[in-house]
Design a protein around this motif. Sequence first.
Motif, PDB file in Angstrom:
ATOM      1  N   LEU A   6       8.405   7.027  -4.372  1.00  0.00           N
ATOM      2  CA  LEU A   6       7.534   5.559  -3.471  1.00  0.00           C
ATOM      3  C   LEU A   6       7.641   4.252  -3.629  1.00  0.00           C
ATOM      4  CD1 LEU A   6       4.251   5.201  -2.572  1.00  0.00           C
ATOM      5  CD2 LEU A   6       3.714   5.384  -4.812  1.00  0.00           C
ATOM      6  N   LEU A   7       6.985   3.938  -2.675  1.00  0.00           N
ATOM      7  CA  LEU A   7       7.909   2.483  -2.733  1.00  0.00           C
ATOM      8  C   LEU A   7       6.066   1.719  -2.545  1.00  0.00           C
ATOM      9  CD1 LEU A   7      11.071   2.669  -0.242  1.00  0.00           C
ATOM     10  CD2 LEU A   7      10.773   2.355  -2.604  1.00  0.00           C
ATOM     11  N   ILE A   8       6.250   0.787  -3.624  1.00  0.00           N
ATOM     12  CA  ILE A   8       4.974  -0.264  -2.629  1.00  0.00           C
ATOM     13  C   ILE A   8       5.080  -1.187  -3.274  1.00  0.00           C
ATOM     14  CG2 ILE A   8       2.889  -0.948  -4.704  1.00  0.00           C
ATOM     15  CD1 ILE A   8       2.843   2.191  -3.464  1.00  0.00           C
ATOM     16  N   VAL A  35      10.780   9.484   0.937  1.00  0.00           N
ATOM     17  CA  VAL A  35      10.486   8.483   0.572  1.00  0.00           C
ATOM     18  C   VAL A  35       9.322   7.694   1.356  1.00  0.00           C
ATOM     19  CG1 VAL A  35      11.011   5.930   1.062  1.00  0.00           C
ATOM     20  CG2 VAL A  35      12.990   7.843   0.585  1.00  0.00           C
ATOM     21  N   VAL A  36       8.041   7.434   0.450  1.00  0.00           N
ATOM     22  CA  VAL A  36       7.279   6.840   1.371  1.00  0.00           C
ATOM     23  C   VAL A  36       6.805   5.584   0.487  1.00  0.00           C
ATOM     24  CG1 VAL A  36       4.360   6.993   1.505  1.00  0.00           C
ATOM     25  CG2 VAL A  36       6.058   8.977   1.167  1.00  0.00           C
ATOM     26  N   PHE A  37       6.281   4.496   2.184  1.00  0.00           N
ATOM     27  CA  PHE A  37       6.421   3.764   1.410  1.00  0.00           C
ATOM     28  C   PHE A  37       4.273   3.394   1.454  1.00  0.00           C
ATOM     29  CE2 PHE A  37       5.715  -0.925   4.041  1.00  0.00           C
ATOM     30  CZ  PHE A  37       6.197  -1.642   2.334  1.00  0.00           C
ATOM     31  N   TYR A  38       3.795   2.404   0.845  1.00  0.00           N
ATOM     32  CA  TYR A  38       2.893   1.632   0.831  1.00  0.00           C
ATOM     33  C   TYR A  38       2.153   0.435   0.722  1.00  0.00           C
ATOM     34  CZ  TYR A  38      -2.372   2.500   0.366  1.00  0.00           C
ATOM     35  OH  TYR A  38      -3.917   2.133   0.061  1.00  0.00           O
ATOM     36  N   LYS A  39       1.558  -0.125   1.116  1.00  0.00           N
ATOM     37  CA  LYS A  39       0.830  -1.240   1.155  1.00  0.00           C
ATOM     38  C   LYS A  39      -0.830  -1.456   2.065  1.00  0.00           C
ATOM     39  CE  LYS A  39       0.876  -6.255   2.106  1.00  0.00           C
ATOM     40  NZ  LYS A  39       1.298  -6.999   0.914  1.00  0.00           N
ATOM     41  N   GLY A  40      -0.906  -1.573   0.220  1.00  0.00           N
ATOM     42  CA  GLY A  40      -3.028  -1.536   0.335  1.00  0.00           C
ATOM     43  C   GLY A  40      -3.786  -0.775  -1.005  1.00  0.00           C
ATOM     44  N   GLU A 121       3.183  13.384  -8.849  1.00  0.00           N
ATOM     45  CA  GLU A 121       4.092  13.996  -7.462  1.00  0.00           C
ATOM     46  C   GLU A 121       5.346  13.345  -8.064  1.00  0.00           C
ATOM     47  OE1 GLU A 121       2.666  13.238  -3.934  1.00  0.00           O
ATOM     48  OE2 GLU A 121       1.194  12.710  -4.187  1.00  0.00           O
ATOM     49  N   TRP A 122       5.655  11.617  -8.349  1.00  0.00           N
ATOM     50  CA  TRP A 122       6.901  10.703  -7.970  1.00  0.00           C
ATOM     51  C   TRP A 122       8.083  10.864  -8.599  1.00  0.00           C
ATOM     52  CZ3 TRP A 122       5.968  10.396  -2.840  1.00  0.00           C
ATOM     53  CH2 TRP A 122       4.798  10.032  -2.441  1.00  0.00           C
ATOM     54  N   ASP A 123       8.954  11.138  -8.606  1.00  0.00           N
ATOM     55  CA  ASP A 123       9.898  11.265  -9.332  1.00  0.00           C
ATOM     56  C   ASP A 123      10.441   9.736  -9.629  1.00  0.00           C
ATOM     57  OD1 ASP A 123      11.219  13.734 -10.007  1.00  0.00           O
ATOM     58  OD2 ASP A 123      10.577  13.701  -7.472  1.00  0.00           O
ATOM     59  N   ARG A 124      10.086   8.822  -8.473  1.00  0.00           N
ATOM     60  CA  ARG A 124      10.466   7.473  -8.812  1.00  0.00           C
ATOM     61  C   ARG A 124       9.505   6.892  -7.910  1.00  0.00           C
ATOM     62  NH1 ARG A 124      17.493   7.031  -8.183  1.00  0.00           N
ATOM     63  NH2 ARG A 124      18.103   7.881 -10.333  1.00  0.00           N
ATOM     64  N   ILE A 155       9.811   4.494 -13.460  1.00  0.00           N
ATOM     65  CA  ILE A 155       9.350   3.501 -12.418  1.00  0.00           C
ATOM     66  C   ILE A 155       9.714   1.777 -12.391  1.00  0.00           C
ATOM     67  CG2 ILE A 155       7.296   3.035 -14.800  1.00  0.00           C
ATOM     68  CD1 ILE A 155       5.592   1.927 -12.612  1.00  0.00           C
ATOM     69  N   MET A 156       9.946   1.227 -11.926  1.00  0.00           N
ATOM     70  CA  MET A 156      10.969   0.009 -12.133  1.00  0.00           C
ATOM     71  C   MET A 156      10.309  -1.312 -11.580  1.00  0.00           C
ATOM     72  SD  MET A 156      14.605  -1.079 -10.224  1.00  0.00           S
ATOM     73  CE  MET A 156      15.712   0.316 -11.483  1.00  0.00           C
ATOM     74  N   VAL A 157      10.135  -2.605 -11.961  1.00  0.00           N
ATOM     75  CA  VAL A 157       8.817  -3.602 -10.891  1.00  0.00           C
ATOM     76  C   VAL A 157      10.470  -4.441 -10.834  1.00  0.00           C
ATOM     77  CG1 VAL A 157       7.537  -5.005 -11.203  1.00  0.00           C
ATOM     78  CG2 VAL A 157       6.919  -3.264 -12.340  1.00  0.00           C
ATOM     79  N   GLY A 158      10.260  -5.108  -9.388  1.00  0.00           N
ATOM     80  CA  GLY A 158      11.477  -5.940  -9.532  1.00  0.00           C
ATOM     81  C   GLY A 158      11.176  -6.949  -8.476  1.00  0.00           C
ATOM     82  N   GLY A 159      11.608  -8.407  -8.037  1.00  0.00           N
ATOM     83  CA  GLY A 159      11.454  -9.364  -7.027  1.00  0.00           C
ATOM     84  C   GLY A 159      11.076 -10.514  -8.271  1.00  0.00           C
TER      85      GLY A 159
END
Length: 645
Positions: A6-8, A35-40, A121-124, A155-159
């Motif tokens: 999951l990409l957020i 892979v699933v991408f979400y913004k919202g 449900e998310w591995d990463r 879970i990885m937080v970056g940027g």
Amino acid sequence: MARNILLIEPNYKNKFPPIALMKLSTYHKQLGDNVVFYKGDFKDFILERISDKCVVKLQEIVPTHDWRLKKHFIYDFIKTRKKEYLEALALNSFDDELLLINWVVYYKDYFWKKMYLLDPEWDRIFITTLFTFYFDITVKCINDFKRLVKPNGLIMVGGVLATLQPDEIEDATGIKPHKGLLNRPGMLDDNDMVIDNLPLDYTILEEIDYKYEMSNAYYGSLTKGCIRKCPFCAVPKLEPVYEEFISIKDRIERVRKTCGEQRDLLLMDNNVMASKRFDDIIEDIIDSGFGAGATYTEPNMLEIAIKNLNEGTNDRGYIKKARTLLLDYYKSIKDKELSYKIYSALEENHLMRIETTTKQGIFNAYEVVKPYYDKKVKLRRPKRRSVDFNQGVDARLFTPHMAKQFARIAINPLRIAFDNMAIKDTYVAAIKMCQQEGLRKFSNYILYNFNDEPIDLYRRLKINVELCEELDIDIYSFPMKYHPLFDEHSHDRNFIGKKWNMKYIRSVQAVLNVTKGCIGRGLSFFYRAFGRTEKEYFDILLMPDAMILYRFFFEWLESKGHKLSKYRWERIINNLSETEKAYFIEYINSEDDGTPQQTFIEELKPFYVNLRDQIVNPNGSLYELKQEFDSLSKKEKEDILERYR
């Protein structure tokens, strides 16, 4: 075994898509992961996932019925628990009525009792971050989505924010962020792939409803880092090592094959001119199809979407994309007979709602639409391409050779930073070098509210306007208010530089609100916005915000003999001594509501109440006068205003 990824991106406003997440998507898809991408909104994401699970379960029970056609009723029932939506499913028409009802109610409870947290449900999960003033939005996003990762998952937080303020993020979320880039092999798995060097997966952008302002472009960079250590800049921490050249040609070609030709090339280099391989960079841009005069003809995006659906390339994204293209085409049709034919195809295949749209429905409708759509595509005409070094280039590094090289590519505009008056001569020389090579479109960032004096902003803007007149070129200046990266006010937008004050900041923002954020060519326009002289500039900074926004209206009030006319305000201000003016500036910037008894302050106070509310509110004291002013013709306004100027 394929993993669920999951990409957020947090639900903040952003011009550019999340490049790091697009690279991570490529990486995980190459490993065979889902892979699933979400913004919202988090709640909307959960509702969508649970509704999909419910549809799958009902399909297992009654496989002869297409339950996707009723997904919107399922979604609304789960969200609201209203009986009317459950009844709209018409479950009593099935032999397995009780079983169906039990499962729909189960998924309703699954949402409201937050049972989904017991079975993640998310591995990463990867969450990107951006500006520090989006701290609160970002922290909420992290705290919401971190609950969806499996117990042994990652879970990885970056940027940007994660790299600049890792301790603050960890304190607020319990997640230790990743700092910097994913620019070495084996940073996530035991393989030799360097994630930061991978091409971007543009297909994930089709999965979300959010549309980025800078679209229809190839994104990337040909260098990393910067040789400067500017105290206001985050780049030294984000990209501490300068890389001279990273070819973009192959990455563009991959996007072209999958997603179709993009019009422009948007480059995020932080200091491209510092590269010793600058000439190689220019050649790479030209080889990618972006030489001077290059054109672009929009491809058949519907055909591309159908191709990707046939190949199974991101069904979630391209079902949305194809449906949008089909609906947009239908709305553009003017012929009534054809409009009815296309509408019938969309309606019969249940494409009028996204919840009922299926892959097969898209294919069926496409067969009807294709010949008409293809005919429209053939009428498209070429458009000019542009190359945009969006972060700006360094005026201090310009040479005549570099100016000549920029002229070889479809640069439009060339952005040159003009951060302070100390580089004035260098900046002007850079503009003139480029103009001599035939470049005519420029843009620049004008930093203010840092260590500068308020007058510096005026002087730099005026230099640009005068260069436009002198060289017959176009320069669009974008004043950018400095925002600290650390400490107090890094999480909001309320920082005031030592040499500035809140009133001056508000006034600049009010002027920019009128000019739509930029200042272009035209001395008369500039004089009107910021003043003919430095004294007039400071008078404008002192002017009430509403008077800046509705300048002509407040001038017109003089013809009515109104006590709030701009000219009456000017008469009072101009009669103040410098000491009195300084005192008044201190007064209007003070949070103290005390009322000094000085006569000039009493006279000026009515101008500094919320006049904008008095204008836009139907019950306001200036509302009817503003309506009268707006009803005048342009010539009538000009005739009246001319008498009082």
